[in-house]
Design a protein around this motif. Structure first.
Motif, PDB file in Angstrom:
ATOM      1  N   GLU A   1      -0.361  -6.802  19.031  1.00  0.00           N
ATOM      2  CA  GLU A   1       0.714  -7.906  19.051  1.00  0.00           C
ATOM      3  C   GLU A   1       0.920  -8.398  17.583  1.00  0.00           C
ATOM      4  OE1 GLU A   1       1.714  -9.972  21.982  1.00  0.00           O
ATOM      5  OE2 GLU A   1       0.854  -8.015  22.901  1.00  0.00           O
ATOM      6  N   GLU A   2       0.447  -7.840  16.546  1.00  0.00           N
ATOM      7  CA  GLU A   2       0.935  -8.316  15.150  1.00  0.00           C
ATOM      8  C   GLU A   2       1.836  -7.370  14.456  1.00  0.00           C
ATOM      9  OE1 GLU A   2      -1.980  -8.116  11.474  1.00  0.00           O
ATOM     10  OE2 GLU A   2      -2.410  -9.765  12.870  1.00  0.00           O
ATOM     11  N   ILE A   3       2.726  -7.957  13.872  1.00  0.00           N
ATOM     12  CA  ILE A   3       3.573  -7.617  13.061  1.00  0.00           C
ATOM     13  C   ILE A   3       3.517  -7.805  11.334  1.00  0.00           C
ATOM     14  CG2 ILE A   3       5.990  -7.156  12.622  1.00  0.00           C
ATOM     15  CD1 ILE A   3       5.516  -6.238  15.393  1.00  0.00           C
ATOM     16  N   GLN A   4       3.370  -6.866  10.898  1.00  0.00           N
ATOM     17  CA  GLN A   4       3.183  -6.759   9.452  1.00  0.00           C
ATOM     18  C   GLN A   4       4.336  -6.153   8.611  1.00  0.00           C
ATOM     19  OE1 GLN A   4      -0.836  -5.109   8.395  1.00  0.00           O
ATOM     20  NE2 GLN A   4      -1.664  -7.266   8.760  1.00  0.00           N
ATOM     21  N   ALA A   5       4.708  -6.801   7.456  1.00  0.00           N
ATOM     22  CA  ALA A   5       5.685  -6.320   6.462  1.00  0.00           C
ATOM     23  C   ALA A   5       5.174  -6.289   5.295  1.00  0.00           C
ATOM     24  CB  ALA A   5       6.972  -7.170   6.713  1.00  0.00           C
ATOM     25  N   GLU A   6       5.404  -5.284   4.592  1.00  0.00           N
ATOM     26  CA  GLU A   6       5.183  -5.092   3.068  1.00  0.00           C
ATOM     27  C   GLU A   6       6.807  -5.377   2.303  1.00  0.00           C
ATOM     28  OE1 GLU A   6       2.644  -2.012   0.392  1.00  0.00           O
ATOM     29  OE2 GLU A   6       4.351  -1.131   1.899  1.00  0.00           O
ATOM     30  N   VAL A   7       6.590  -6.445   1.510  1.00  0.00           N
ATOM     31  CA  VAL A   7       7.786  -6.679   0.802  1.00  0.00           C
ATOM     32  C   VAL A   7       7.614  -6.720  -0.730  1.00  0.00           C
ATOM     33  CG1 VAL A   7       9.246  -9.058   0.667  1.00  0.00           C
ATOM     34  CG2 VAL A   7       8.115  -8.477   2.708  1.00  0.00           C
ATOM     35  N   GLN A   8       8.734  -6.435  -1.283  1.00  0.00           N
ATOM     36  CA  GLN A   8       8.608  -6.378  -2.899  1.00  0.00           C
ATOM     37  C   GLN A   8       8.823  -7.462  -3.395  1.00  0.00           C
ATOM     38  OE1 GLN A   8       7.530  -3.681  -4.861  1.00  0.00           O
ATOM     39  NE2 GLN A   8       7.404  -5.054  -6.102  1.00  0.00           N
ATOM     40  N   GLY A   9       8.358  -8.055  -4.336  1.00  0.00           N
ATOM     41  CA  GLY A   9       8.742  -9.454  -5.083  1.00  0.00           C
ATOM     42  C   GLY A   9       9.033  -9.031  -6.286  1.00  0.00           C
ATOM     43  N   SER A  10       8.436 -10.027  -7.356  1.00  0.00           N
ATOM     44  CA  SER A  10       8.811  -9.717  -8.647  1.00  0.00           C
ATOM     45  C   SER A  10       7.559  -9.103  -9.271  1.00  0.00           C
ATOM     46  CB  SER A  10       9.200 -11.121  -9.264  1.00  0.00           C
ATOM     47  OG  SER A  10       7.997 -12.134  -9.027  1.00  0.00           O
TER      48      SER A  10
END
Length: 55
Positions: free
Chosen positions: A40-49
């Motif tokens: 039921e869990e969604i994870q995202a990998e996000v590029q920041g600074s």
């Protein structure tokens, strides 16, 4: 991001407006590197600074 079936209404239902807006900006900027679903869990990998992606 194929294989995960999300709609805007599902995401809005499960987040507050501030989180939704921030996520939408990241998505539009191309900062979302990957999205995975575990049950039921969604994870995202996000590029920041920073050098390393934030999860």
């Amino acid at each position: 991001m194929s294989g995960i079936n999300l709609s805007e209404s599902i995401i809005r239902h499960n987040t507050n407006s501030k989180s939704f807006q921030r996520g939408e900006i990241c998505y539009r900027d191309g900062s979302v590197l990957s999205v995975t679903q575990r049950g039921e869990e969604i994870q995202a990998e996000v590029q920041g600074s920073e050098q390393q992606p934030y999860r």
